[in-house]
Write an enzyme that holds these catalytic residues in place. Structure first.
Site, short mmCIF file in Angstrom:
data_model
loop_
_atom_site.label_atom_id
_atom_site.label_comp_id
_atom_site.label_asym_id
_atom_site.label_seq_id
_atom_site.Cartn_x
_atom_site.Cartn_y
_atom_site.Cartn_z
N GLY A 1 -8.81 79.53 56.77
CA GLY A 1 -10.33 79.99 55.80
C GLY A 1 -11.04 80.73 56.62
N SER A 2 -12.32 80.28 56.33
CA SER A 2 -13.65 81.26 57.00
C SER A 2 -13.52 81.06 58.52
CB SER A 2 -14.73 81.23 56.02
OG SER A 2 -15.13 79.92 56.28
N THR A 3 -13.99 82.10 59.27
CA THR A 3 -14.16 81.77 60.55
C THR A 3 -15.58 80.76 60.88
OG1 THR A 3 -13.53 84.07 61.17
CG2 THR A 3 -14.94 83.14 62.72
N GLU B 1 -16.21 90.23 56.57
CA GLU B 1 -14.96 90.10 55.89
C GLU B 1 -15.49 89.98 54.30
OE1 GLU B 1 -12.77 86.32 55.86
OE2 GLU B 1 -11.12 87.64 55.81
N CYS C 1 -6.15 87.32 54.00
CA CYS C 1 -6.82 87.38 55.15
C CYS C 1 -6.35 88.73 56.22
CB CYS C 1 -6.45 86.09 56.18
SG CYS C 1 -4.71 85.79 56.09
N GLU D 1 -6.43 79.68 61.27
CA GLU D 1 -6.14 81.06 61.04
C GLU D 1 -7.16 81.53 59.98
OE1 GLU D 1 -5.39 84.05 58.95
OE2 GLU D 1 -3.49 83.06 57.78
N GLY E 1 -13.97 77.35 60.42
CA GLY E 1 -13.08 77.28 61.74
C GLY E 1 -14.14 76.74 63.00
N LYS F 1 -4.89 68.85 52.23
CA LYS F 1 -6.21 69.00 51.57
C LYS F 1 -6.22 70.35 50.88
CE LYS F 1 -10.34 70.25 51.78
NZ LYS F 1 -10.66 70.91 50.46
P1 NAI Z 1 -13.75 78.07 53.47
O1 NAI Z 1 -13.50 78.32 54.98
O2 NAI Z 1 -15.07 77.24 53.18
O3 NAI Z 1 -12.70 77.08 52.80
C1 NAI Z 1 -11.32 77.19 53.04
C2 NAI Z 1 -11.05 75.71 53.21
O4 NAI Z 1 -11.88 74.77 54.12
C3 NAI Z 1 -11.16 74.74 51.79
O5 NAI Z 1 -9.95 73.88 51.72
C4 NAI Z 1 -12.35 73.96 52.13
O6 NAI Z 1 -12.53 72.87 51.29
C5 NAI Z 1 -12.14 73.67 53.59
N1 NAI Z 1 -13.84 73.33 54.15
C6 NAI Z 1 -14.74 74.07 53.89
N2 NAI Z 1 -15.69 73.46 54.78
C7 NAI Z 1 -15.03 72.62 55.35
C8 NAI Z 1 -15.58 71.59 56.44
N3 NAI Z 1 -16.86 71.57 56.78
N4 NAI Z 1 -14.56 71.09 57.12
C9 NAI Z 1 -13.43 70.88 56.79
N5 NAI Z 1 -13.02 71.83 55.88
C10 NAI Z 1 -13.92 72.55 55.33
O7 NAI Z 1 -13.82 79.31 52.37
P2 NAI Z 1 -14.44 79.77 51.30
O8 NAI Z 1 -15.72 79.00 51.20
O9 NAI Z 1 -13.58 79.35 50.05
O10 NAI Z 1 -14.63 81.38 51.12
C11 NAI Z 1 -15.58 81.74 52.11
C12 NAI Z 1 -14.82 83.06 52.80
O11 NAI Z 1 -13.83 82.58 53.68
C13 NAI Z 1 -14.15 84.06 52.20
O12 NAI Z 1 -15.06 84.96 51.20
C14 NAI Z 1 -13.46 84.68 53.01
O13 NAI Z 1 -14.13 85.70 53.60
C15 NAI Z 1 -12.92 83.77 53.91
N6 NAI Z 1 -11.75 83.00 53.50
C16 NAI Z 1 -10.55 83.28 54.24
C17 NAI Z 1 -9.37 83.03 54.18
C18 NAI Z 1 -8.43 83.40 55.00
O14 NAI Z 1 -7.08 83.32 54.48
N7 NAI Z 1 -8.26 83.55 56.41
C19 NAI Z 1 -9.10 82.04 53.01
C20 NAI Z 1 -10.25 81.70 52.19
C21 NAI Z 1 -11.40 82.30 52.65
#
Ligand code: NAI
Ligand code: MG
Length: 497
Positions: free
Chosen positions: A247-249, A400, A303, A269, A252, A194
């Protein structure tokens, strides 16, 4: 790379953008069960560039059924490791053959400079598949001598964990997909990918390439949709054995909870607030350049970005000045403009988040040496920003930001433990950067820092080196042997002779 003309670019992607964007499930392209779609935006101008399937539980059910069938009865698990290896390698080559087009899709969808999308995202993705193609034939168990009385032949087997759900973010859409998909396939898993709702397009093109390369139906399934719906359905599904998430902590932690039902294996991660520590004996020119790259690359949406700079008082001004010079020279623009060095952030939401941090920092007394606000033009552009006069309680220092914003702090001591304590004063532990010419300082700092990856005097990512976080930066490692072993179960076998 030769510059692509607008006309050539249009030709490259015209057929891709003309076709409706659907889910790839069991070898077929299917609309969302609900018939719903959602819009995808170009961050450089905020215009809609595509509509993709808005998937929900029903679509995930279909994808899981396809992946389960391909794993439980299908040809994938019955193929020899060599046959799997060849297909994965072939996919790497096919990605390379389509690299210009994939880079362009990534640029239009994510905003990043086309040059970088070509040499990092597209080329890196091809290489990721080829790296892990090699592992398909190198996963082994061991024979183990046991101490139990009698005659025993004991050994371990490494078996694929099953159906893997891969949930990826938007900062390196294709690369992140490959970082999970390549080792999962090498291990013999079948997968459901996804992509992030902000950047689903390169995953769809990847699905078409996977089909052309000839993977059996159901081995790779791709479902587009939002995290709270499609993402949550994957993480909660009893037919999914493993989830790998970047993605975000915060998300996670939600995923850990969702995975409880069938105790899925989970790799996470997550975020970071990585320190860059510059000692007075460092090559200051290089350190300033490295520290600037470390926060401005990919518009800070990395990240492992070096978002907290700690420089010794003796060199602080020179480091910050060097970084500011580089920041001011960065050419800001749309990723498709050939000389762009700093593209937009990915979305309106991310722009609001980053500027929200900048406002909170300014209000709390942080001073912008350079940058400090959004760029006055259409699209989601933020100035490269260096903040001084921050304190440990400010949100810009603690959280972050995921944008081109670094907090610069000076230290005035030689006690490595105290310097490390300040660098470690964060819930995160993804990466750290140390600049010094003193071998002893370098290796002592490496041991004192709580982070999954420490780079001394430069360096980047390498497929062979494990990558992942201490503390709240995650669980498990990606890349290298560890990155493929997380898609396996270990079975012990004992045979009485
Ligand atoms: P997010 O963590 O919400 O999204 C990342 C992925 O997780 C996307 O594919 C999203 O659809 C999915 N996702 C979101 N909620 C979910 C759930 N409840 N169950 C399963 N999957 C889910 O990140 P977002 O909202 O795009 O960005 C927010 C912050 O997260 C950023 O400002 C940044 O600080 C951090 N982030 C960190 C990343 C990294 O590489 N470690 C990458 C993206 C965001
Ligand atoms: Mg989110």
């Amino acid at each position: 790379m030769t510059a692509i003309t607008a006309a050539e670019m249009q030709k490259l992607t015209a057929s891709f953008f003309a076709a409706p964007k659907k889910n790839f499930i069991g070898g077929k392209w299917l609309e969302a069960w609900s018939g719903k779609t959602f819009a995808v935006y170009n961050p450089a101008d905020g215009q809609v560039i595509a509509h993709v399937a808005d998937s929900d539980r029903a679509d995930v059910d279909l994808a899981v059924a396809a992946a389960r069938a391909a794993f439980d009865n299908g040809p994938w698990t019955r193929m020899t490791p060599q046959e799997r290896s060849k297909l994965i390698w072939k996919l790497g080559d096919a990605i390379e053959a389509h690299a210009d087009e994939l880079a362009l899709i990534e640029t239009l969808d994510n905003g990043k400079p086309l040059k970088l999308a070509r040499i990092i995202d597209a080329a890196g993705t091809a290489e990721k598949f080829r790296y892990y193609a090699g592992w398909a034939t190198k996963l082994t168990g061991e024979t183990i001598d046991v101490s139990m009385p009698g005659n025993w032949h004991s050994y371990t087997l490494r078996e694929p964990v099953g159906v893997a759900g891969l949930i990826v973010p938007w900062n390196f859409p294709l690369m992140m997909a490959a970082t999970k998909m390549a080792p999962a396939l090498a291990a013999g898993c079948t997968v459901i990918l996804k992509p992030a709702e902000q950047t689903p397009l390169s995953a769809i093109r990847l699905g078409e390439i996977i089909q052309e390369v000839g993977f059996p139906d159901g081995v790779v399934n791709i479902v587009t949709g939002f995290g709270e719906t499609a993402g949550a359905a994957i993480t909660e599904h009893p037919g999914v054995d493993k989830v790998s998430f970047t993605g975000s902590t915060d998300v996670g932690k939600i995923i850990l909870n969702a995975a409880r039902g069938n105790l899925k294996r989970v790799t996470l991660e997550l975020g970071g607030k990585s320190p860059v520590i510059v000692f007075p004996d460092a090559d200051i020119e290089k350190a300033a350049e490295g520290a600037a790259r470390c926060i401005f690359f990919n518009t800070g949406q990395v990240c492992a970005a070096g978002s907290r700079l700690f420089a010794h008082k003796k060199v602080f001004d020179r480091v910050v000045e060097g970084m500011a010079q580089r920041a001011k020279k960065l050419k800001i623009g749309a990723g498709i403009e050939p000389d762009t060095e700093l593209g937009p952030v990915v979305s309106q939401e991310q722009l609001d988040r980053v500027t929200g941090y900048l406002e909170a920092g300014a209000k709390a007394g942080a001073r912008a040496i350079t940058g400090g606000s959004r760029v006055d033009r259409p699209g989601y552009f933020v100035e490269p920003t260096i903040l001084t006069d921050t304190t440990e309680d400010m949100s810009v220092r603690r959280e972050e930001i995921f944008g081109p914003v670094v907090c610069a702090v000076s230290f005035d001591e030689d006690d490595l433990d105290r310097i490390a304590a300040e660098a470690n004063n964060t819930p995160y532990g993804l990466s750290a950067y140390v600049w010094t010419r003193d071998l002893s300082t370098a290796h002592k700092m490496v041991r004192k820092i709580k982070a999954g990856f420490v780079r001394v005097n430069g360096g980047g990512l390498d497929n062979a080196l494990p990558f992942g976080g201490y503390k709240q930066s995650g669980w498990g490692r990606e890349n290298g042997r560890e990155g493929v072993e997380v898609y396996t179960e270990l079975k012990s076998v004992m045979v009485g002779l």
